[in-house]
Design a protein around this motif. Structure first.
Motif, PDB file in Angstrom:
ATOM      1  N   LEU A   1       0.883  -1.289   0.059  1.00 46.26           N
ATOM      2  CA  LEU A   1      -0.011   0.107  -0.140  1.00 46.26           C
ATOM      3  C   LEU A   1       0.873   1.277   0.018  1.00 46.26           C
ATOM      4  CD1 LEU A   1      -2.688  -1.008   2.570  1.00 46.26           C
ATOM      5  CD2 LEU A   1      -2.802  -1.186  -0.120  1.00 46.26           C
ATOM      6  N   THR A   2       1.924   1.307   0.759  1.00 44.51           N
ATOM      7  CA  THR A   2       2.762   2.572   0.661  1.00 44.51           C
ATOM      8  C   THR A   2       3.348   3.044  -0.848  1.00 44.51           C
ATOM      9  OG1 THR A   2       3.344   2.125   2.913  1.00 44.51           O
ATOM     10  CG2 THR A   2       4.740   3.582   1.693  1.00 44.51           C
ATOM     11  N   PRO A   3       3.705   2.057  -1.630  1.00 46.69           N
ATOM     12  CA  PRO A   3       4.476   2.360  -2.706  1.00 46.69           C
ATOM     13  C   PRO A   3       3.172   2.946  -3.770  1.00 46.69           C
ATOM     14  CG  PRO A   3       5.411   0.392  -2.175  1.00 46.69           C
ATOM     15  CD  PRO A   3       4.489   0.730  -1.066  1.00 46.69           C
ATOM     16  N   VAL A   4       2.185   2.211  -3.664  1.00 44.53           N
ATOM     17  CA  VAL A   4       1.104   2.519  -4.469  1.00 44.53           C
ATOM     18  C   VAL A   4       0.642   3.862  -3.980  1.00 44.53           C
ATOM     19  CG1 VAL A   4      -1.468   1.995  -4.818  1.00 44.53           C
ATOM     20  CG2 VAL A   4       0.315   0.197  -4.807  1.00 44.53           C
ATOM     21  N   GLY A   5       0.372   4.364  -2.817  1.00 46.46           N
ATOM     22  CA  GLY A   5       0.116   5.591  -2.239  1.00 46.46           C
ATOM     23  C   GLY A   5       1.097   6.826  -2.637  1.00 46.46           C
ATOM     24  N   HIS A   6       2.617   6.240  -2.725  1.00 47.27           N
ATOM     25  CA  HIS A   6       3.288   7.501  -3.250  1.00 47.27           C
ATOM     26  C   HIS A   6       2.973   8.003  -4.443  1.00 47.27           C
ATOM     27  CE1 HIS A   6       6.333   6.478   0.338  1.00 47.27           C
ATOM     28  NE2 HIS A   6       5.189   7.129   0.824  1.00 47.27           N
ATOM     29  N   ALA A   7       2.841   6.990  -5.550  1.00 51.83           N
ATOM     30  CA  ALA A   7       2.540   6.982  -6.749  1.00 51.83           C
ATOM     31  C   ALA A   7       1.452   7.793  -6.866  1.00 51.83           C
ATOM     32  CB  ALA A   7       2.404   5.919  -7.463  1.00 51.83           C
ATOM     33  N   VAL A   8       0.276   7.560  -6.314  1.00 52.66           N
ATOM     34  CA  VAL A   8      -0.784   8.387  -6.486  1.00 52.66           C
ATOM     35  C   VAL A   8      -0.930   9.777  -5.950  1.00 52.66           C
ATOM     36  CG1 VAL A   8      -3.287   8.377  -5.697  1.00 52.66           C
ATOM     37  CG2 VAL A   8      -2.581   6.369  -6.360  1.00 52.66           C
ATOM     38  N   MET A   9      -0.111   9.954  -4.811  1.00 52.92           N
ATOM     39  CA  MET A   9       0.142  11.076  -4.430  1.00 52.92           C
ATOM     40  C   MET A   9       0.806  12.198  -5.445  1.00 52.92           C
ATOM     41  SD  MET A   9      -1.295  11.773  -1.674  1.00 52.92           S
ATOM     42  CE  MET A   9      -0.442  13.467  -1.132  1.00 52.92           C
ATOM     43  N   TRP A  10       1.976  11.649  -6.056  1.00 55.16           N
ATOM     44  CA  TRP A  10       2.642  12.388  -6.947  1.00 55.16           C
ATOM     45  C   TRP A  10       1.980  12.761  -8.390  1.00 55.16           C
ATOM     46  CZ3 TRP A  10       4.398  11.320 -12.278  1.00 55.16           C
ATOM     47  CH2 TRP A  10       5.269  12.131 -12.822  1.00 55.16           C
ATOM     48  N   VAL A  11       1.077  11.844  -8.632  1.00 56.01           N
ATOM     49  CA  VAL A  11      -0.027  12.329  -9.913  1.00 56.01           C
ATOM     50  C   VAL A  11      -0.778  13.216  -9.500  1.00 56.01           C
ATOM     51  CG1 VAL A  11      -1.981  11.349 -11.354  1.00 56.01           C
ATOM     52  CG2 VAL A  11       0.059   9.922 -10.864  1.00 56.01           C
ATOM     53  N   LEU A  12      -1.334  13.304  -8.325  1.00 57.68           N
ATOM     54  CA  LEU A  12      -2.394  14.133  -7.618  1.00 57.68           C
ATOM     55  C   LEU A  12      -1.692  15.661  -7.513  1.00 57.68           C
ATOM     56  CD1 LEU A  12      -4.346  12.303  -5.126  1.00 57.68           C
ATOM     57  CD2 LEU A  12      -5.164  12.912  -7.459  1.00 57.68           C
ATOM     58  N   LYS A  13      -0.467  15.615  -7.037  1.00 59.50           N
ATOM     59  CA  LYS A  13       0.360  17.152  -7.213  1.00 59.50           C
ATOM     60  C   LYS A  13       0.387  17.701  -8.389  1.00 59.50           C
ATOM     61  CE  LYS A  13       2.991  16.238  -2.915  1.00 59.50           C
ATOM     62  NZ  LYS A  13       4.469  15.707  -2.549  1.00 59.50           N
ATOM     63  N   GLY A  14       0.639  16.799  -9.230  1.00 61.85           N
ATOM     64  CA  GLY A  14       0.909  17.576 -10.922  1.00 61.85           C
ATOM     65  C   GLY A  14      -0.468  18.038 -11.327  1.00 61.85           C
ATOM     66  N   LEU A  15      -1.691  17.102 -11.021  1.00 58.46           N
ATOM     67  CA  LEU A  15      -2.896  17.986 -11.282  1.00 58.46           C
ATOM     68  C   LEU A  15      -3.345  19.088 -10.631  1.00 58.46           C
ATOM     69  CD1 LEU A  15      -5.031  14.444 -11.701  1.00 58.46           C
ATOM     70  CD2 LEU A  15      -3.989  15.912 -13.669  1.00 58.46           C
ATOM     71  N   GLY A  16      -2.610  18.932  -9.350  1.00 52.70           N
ATOM     72  CA  GLY A  16      -3.037  20.328  -8.509  1.00 52.70           C
ATOM     73  C   GLY A  16      -2.296  21.673  -9.001  1.00 52.70           C
ATOM     74  N   ALA A  17      -1.284  21.249  -9.303  1.00 53.73           N
ATOM     75  CA  ALA A  17      -0.541  22.563 -10.009  1.00 53.73           C
ATOM     76  C   ALA A  17      -1.166  23.096 -11.255  1.00 53.73           C
ATOM     77  CB  ALA A  17       1.000  22.045 -10.057  1.00 53.73           C
ATOM     78  N   VAL A  18      -1.375  22.056 -12.068  1.00 57.48           N
ATOM     79  CA  VAL A  18      -2.197  22.649 -13.313  1.00 57.48           C
ATOM     80  C   VAL A  18      -3.597  23.328 -12.979  1.00 57.48           C
ATOM     81  CG1 VAL A  18      -3.462  21.831 -15.535  1.00 57.48           C
ATOM     82  CG2 VAL A  18      -1.150  20.965 -14.838  1.00 57.48           C
ATOM     83  N   LEU A  19      -4.357  22.970 -12.152  1.00 59.89           N
ATOM     84  CA  LEU A  19      -5.565  23.501 -11.844  1.00 59.89           C
ATOM     85  C   LEU A  19      -5.244  24.817 -11.093  1.00 59.89           C
ATOM     86  CD1 LEU A  19      -7.803  20.438 -10.800  1.00 59.89           C
ATOM     87  CD2 LEU A  19      -7.953  21.522 -12.633  1.00 59.89           C
ATOM     88  N   ALA A  20      -4.216  24.974 -10.493  1.00 56.76           N
ATOM     89  CA  ALA A  20      -4.104  26.135  -9.659  1.00 56.76           C
ATOM     90  C   ALA A  20      -3.697  27.383 -10.606  1.00 56.76           C
ATOM     91  CB  ALA A  20      -3.064  25.884  -8.412  1.00 56.76           C
ATOM     92  N   ALA A  21      -2.843  27.096 -11.603  1.00 57.41           N
ATOM     93  CA  ALA A  21      -2.391  28.212 -12.554  1.00 57.41           C
ATOM     94  C   ALA A  21      -3.721  28.384 -13.325  1.00 57.41           C
ATOM     95  CB  ALA A  21      -1.420  27.329 -13.546  1.00 57.41           C
ATOM     96  N   ILE A  22      -4.571  27.494 -13.845  1.00 59.37           N
ATOM     97  CA  ILE A  22      -5.899  27.901 -14.308  1.00 59.37           C
ATOM     98  C   ILE A  22      -6.702  28.770 -13.571  1.00 59.37           C
ATOM     99  CG2 ILE A  22      -7.967  27.052 -15.484  1.00 59.37           C
ATOM    100  CD1 ILE A  22      -6.278  24.528 -16.172  1.00 59.37           C
ATOM    101  N   GLY A  23      -6.850  28.287 -12.142  1.00 57.44           N
ATOM    102  CA  GLY A  23      -7.789  29.176 -11.248  1.00 57.44           C
ATOM    103  C   GLY A  23      -7.260  30.610 -11.073  1.00 57.44           C
ATOM    104  N   ILE A  24      -5.968  30.911 -10.970  1.00 56.28           N
ATOM    105  CA  ILE A  24      -5.363  32.160 -10.506  1.00 56.28           C
ATOM    106  C   ILE A  24      -5.589  33.023 -11.837  1.00 56.28           C
ATOM    107  CG2 ILE A  24      -3.006  33.289 -10.555  1.00 56.28           C
ATOM    108  CD1 ILE A  24      -2.031  30.800  -8.901  1.00 56.28           C
TER     109      ILE A  24
END
Length: 405
Positions: free
Chosen positions: A170-193
């Motif tokens: 579960l720990t390696p799978v969770g780390h991978a999911v968090m990396w993907v979510l951080k990338g999506l969050g950066a893109v959505l933050a630029a669009i929102g600003i």
């Protein structure tokens, strides 16, 4: 209360002044041995009373005395009767009722509690201990404790397996999911600003700037004009209300206050003073009449008591002392004492006869037992290490081991 009493006139006032003048001198005579003296102080007379008070006092006191004396005598008679009933009837009756209440309610419940409830409760407690506590302790000790230990061992094994799954899968799978979510969050933050900046510029120049211009050049002047008109209207209303209030004040003062003040000052106050004087005199007269009626009632009670004593108590006492006591002594010496001696003799003879009969019965019973069962066995002598009574060691004889031939 003493300062408010009216001053007395005539001989009573002269007696009070003479008494107040002589009191320090008498005190000096009594305490002159100790060297302490008190200067003579003359009491100032109170303010003189009016003729109305003097004219009212004597008739009121006479009438009140005539009305209070019967009431005081009836009151004293009721007090004496109440004390007599309390001592003779109510107190013994209360004690009897208290004893009866204890005998009927308290003692049965105490006996029930002591001899029924407590033993039954102890028996139930012992039964509950034997039937519930002991089996429960045995079940906990020999059943539940081993089962709990087994369950804990199984739970530790399952927890170790789940920990391995968490750390290795579960720990390696969770780390991978968090990396993907951080990338999506950066893109959505630029669009929102970008969207926020555009909307803020549109709101500023389409809403805020026109609203500020409308408030500064339209709403503020209109509001100031409305406030000035409201202040003028309030001033006009206040002026009208003040004039009406002044007119009503003077009308009320002239039509109500001044007549009421005149009525209070020139009618009610004099009448109240007269009624106060009459009431004070009636109250003082009631006090004096009650005290005088007490003395009268005491004298009448003593007279009636003395009359009852000489009519009833003294003759009864004389009869008791002079007739009944000698007759009682004669009866005691001539009848009661011989009867008592005879009764004691009969009692002694009866006890001796009963004792002889009992002894005869015991002897007959012993003889019957001896004829049926024979003589009882005599106890065998025990062989003791010490010599017997006839062979006991003595110091003055030659039976000891050293002096024996």
């Amino acid at each position: 209360m003493d300062l408010e009493k009216p001053a007395r006139e005539g001989p009573e006032a002269r007696v009070d002044l003479r008494k107040s003048a002589t009191e320090p001198a008498e005190w000096n005579e009594r305490n002159g041995r100790n060297g302490r003296t008190v200067p003579a102080v003359r009491r100032e007379p109170d303010a003189p009373e009016g003729c109305l008070v003097v004219a009212i006092r004597i008739p009121v006191r006479i009438v009140v005395l005539l009305l209070v004396v019967p009431v005081r005598m009836v009151w004293d008679a009721l007090v004496v009767a109440g004390r007599f009933l309390n001592d003779v009837l109510f107190r013994p009756l209360g004690r009897a009722l208290l004893w009866l209440g204890r005998a009927l309610f308290v003692w049965p419940f105490v006996g029930l509690w002591r001899y029924v409830v407590v033993p039954v409760a102890k028996a139930l407690g012992w039964l509950g201990y034997v039937l519930v506590v002991v089996p429960a302790v045995w079940c906990h000790r020999y059943v539940l404790t081993p089962v709990g230990h087994a369950i804990a061992w199984v739970a530790r094994g399952v927890g170790a397996g789940l920990g391995w799954v968490y750390s290795s899968v579960l720990t390696p799978v969770g780390h991978a999911v968090m990396w993907v979510l951080k990338g999506l969050g950066a893109v959505l933050a630029a669009i929102g600003i970008g969207l926020y900046t555009a909307l803020a510029w549109l709101v500023r120049y389409l809403l805020v700037v026109p609203a500020v211009w409308l408030y500064t050049w339209v709403l503020a002047p209109v509001g100031r004009a409305i406030v000035w008109c409201g202040k003028g209207l309030v001033w006009l209303v206040r002026t009208i209300v003040t004039g009406i209030g002044i007119v009503l004040h003077w009308i009320t003062r002239i039509l109500l206050v001044l007549p009421a003040l005149a009525l209070w000052r020139w009618v009610l106050v004099p009448v109240g003073r007269v009624l106060a004087v009459v009431g004070r005199e009636v109250w003082d007269a009631l006090g004096h009449a009650w005290r005088v009626a007490g003395y009268v009632s005491l004298a009448v009670g003593r007279f009636l008591g003395t009359l009852f004593r000489w009519i009833f108590v003294e003759p009864v006492r004389w009869v008791y002392r002079s007739v009944l006591t000698p007759v009682g002594h004669v009866v005691r010496d001539a009848v009661l004492r011989p009867a008592a001696e005879a009764a004691r003799g009969v009692g002694r003879a009866t006890r001796q006869a009963l004792a002889s009969a009992g002894e005869s019965v015991r002897q007959a019973r012993a003889d019957v037992r001896r004829m049926l069962f024979g003589e009882p066995r005599q106890p065998r002598p025990v062989d003791r290490r010490e010599p017997s009574d006839r062979e006991a060691r003595t110091l003055g004889s030659s039976t000891t081991a050293l002096t024996k031939d």
